[in-house]
Write an enzyme that holds these catalytic residues in place. Structure first.
Site, PDB file in Angstrom:
ATOM      1  N   TRP A   1     -71.859 -95.231 -29.045  1.00 43.04           N
ATOM      2  CA  TRP A   1     -71.267 -96.095 -28.020  1.00 43.04           C
ATOM      3  C   TRP A   1     -70.162 -95.433 -27.205  1.00 43.04           C
ATOM      4  O   TRP A   1     -69.720 -95.998 -26.204  1.00 43.04           O
ATOM      5  CB  TRP A   1     -70.685 -97.351 -28.683  1.00 43.04           C
ATOM      6  CG  TRP A   1     -71.713 -98.206 -29.337  1.00 43.04           C
ATOM      7  CD1 TRP A   1     -72.182 -98.108 -30.619  1.00 43.04           C
ATOM      8  CD2 TRP A   1     -72.411 -99.296 -28.745  1.00 43.04           C
ATOM      9  NE1 TRP A   1     -73.119 -99.067 -30.848  1.00 43.04           N
ATOM     10  CE2 TRP A   1     -73.276 -99.823 -29.716  1.00 43.04           C
ATOM     11  CE3 TRP A   1     -72.374 -99.897 -27.483  1.00 43.04           C
ATOM     12  CZ2 TRP A   1     -74.107-100.910 -29.475  1.00 43.04           C
ATOM     13  CZ3 TRP A   1     -73.195-100.983 -27.239  1.00 43.04           C
ATOM     14  CH2 TRP A   1     -74.057-101.476 -28.225  1.00 43.04           C
TER      15      TRP A   1
ATOM     16  N   GLY B   1     -72.372 -95.416 -21.160  1.00 52.42           N
ATOM     17  CA  GLY B   1     -73.440 -96.235 -21.714  1.00 52.42           C
ATOM     18  C   GLY B   1     -73.472 -96.126 -23.226  1.00 52.42           C
ATOM     19  O   GLY B   1     -72.452 -95.886 -23.864  1.00 52.42           O
TER      20      GLY B   1
ATOM     21  N   HIS C   1     -65.298-102.236 -26.712  1.00 50.83           N
ATOM     22  CA  HIS C   1     -64.838-101.924 -25.361  1.00 50.83           C
ATOM     23  C   HIS C   1     -65.989-102.055 -24.363  1.00 50.83           C
ATOM     24  O   HIS C   1     -65.832-102.633 -23.285  1.00 50.83           O
ATOM     25  CB  HIS C   1     -64.250-100.510 -25.350  1.00 50.83           C
ATOM     26  CG  HIS C   1     -63.510-100.151 -24.121  1.00 50.83           C
ATOM     27  ND1 HIS C   1     -63.941 -99.155 -23.283  1.00 50.83           N
ATOM     28  CD2 HIS C   1     -62.363-100.628 -23.574  1.00 50.83           C
ATOM     29  CE1 HIS C   1     -63.087 -99.036 -22.272  1.00 50.83           C
ATOM     30  NE2 HIS C   1     -62.120 -99.916 -22.431  1.00 50.83           N
ATOM     31  N   ASP C   2     -67.162-101.541 -24.734  1.00 53.99           N
ATOM     32  CA  ASP C   2     -68.343-101.633 -23.866  1.00 53.99           C
ATOM     33  C   ASP C   2     -68.752-103.078 -23.599  1.00 53.99           C
ATOM     34  O   ASP C   2     -69.378-103.365 -22.584  1.00 53.99           O
ATOM     35  CB  ASP C   2     -69.539-100.902 -24.494  1.00 53.99           C
ATOM     36  CG  ASP C   2     -69.463 -99.387 -24.346  1.00 53.99           C
ATOM     37  OD1 ASP C   2     -68.478 -98.886 -23.761  1.00 53.99           O
ATOM     38  OD2 ASP C   2     -70.390 -98.708 -24.822  1.00 53.99           O
TER      39      ASP C   2
ATOM     40  N   ASP D   1     -58.788-102.877 -22.328  1.00 55.18           N
ATOM     41  CA  ASP D   1     -58.296-101.505 -22.504  1.00 55.18           C
ATOM     42  C   ASP D   1     -57.189-101.441 -23.550  1.00 55.18           C
ATOM     43  O   ASP D   1     -57.123-100.501 -24.347  1.00 55.18           O
ATOM     44  CB  ASP D   1     -57.805-100.928 -21.174  1.00 55.18           C
ATOM     45  CG  ASP D   1     -58.931-100.340 -20.335  1.00 55.18           C
ATOM     46  OD1 ASP D   1     -60.040-100.143 -20.867  1.00 55.18           O
ATOM     47  OD2 ASP D   1     -58.694-100.065 -19.150  1.00 55.18           O
TER      48      ASP D   1
END
Length: 136
Positions: A8, A12, A34-35, A64
């Site tokens: 991850w 992407g 986070h993704d 973040d």
């Protein structure tokens, strides 16, 4: 590009599903969360009255901040530090949040010159704005 030992961490992901993590599980879990940030602005996209000029997605500052905290607390010290430095320091990105309008930057960091402290106009209505993400 995905950081070795993760699925991850990078541009992407290469996971076969949301439950799959790489060798560096704690670091990878931070990147996965986070993704999956629910409030993002895609590269060159617009949202909240902001346009993202970058070639990569920018996130709400809360995501973040959670990412930074997660990496700092990861047991995978080396991989977490590499991912943290790459994202927060080398990329030198910005995040966005709803806050009082920025009047000016009050304090800048010495080397990378990102804004560490802002002065706000607390008499004006809050609006979405870009904020510098601090180095790792």
């Amino acid at each position: 590009i995905i950081y070795p030992g993760t699925l991850w961490c990078g541009n992407g992901n290469i996971a076969n599903g949301t439950n799959e993590l790489g060798l560096w599980k704690e670091t990878d879990a931070c990147c996965r969360t986070h993704d999956m940030c629910p409030d993002i602005i895609e590269a060159h996209g617009s949202k909240h009255g902001l346009t993202n000029p970058a070639d990569y997605t920018r996130l709400n500052c809360e995501c973040d901040e959670e990412f930074r905290h997660c990496l700092h607390n990861s047991g995978d010290a080396v991989s977490a530090a590499f991912v943290g430095r790459t994202y927060f320091t080398i990329l030198g990105t910005q995040c966005f949040r709803l806050d009082y309008p920025i009047v000016k930057c009050k304090v800048k960091s010495t080397i990378l010159r990102e804004c560490k402290e802002y002065e706000f106009d607390t008499n004006a209505p809050q609006k979405y704005q870009w904020f510098d993400v601090l180095s790792y």
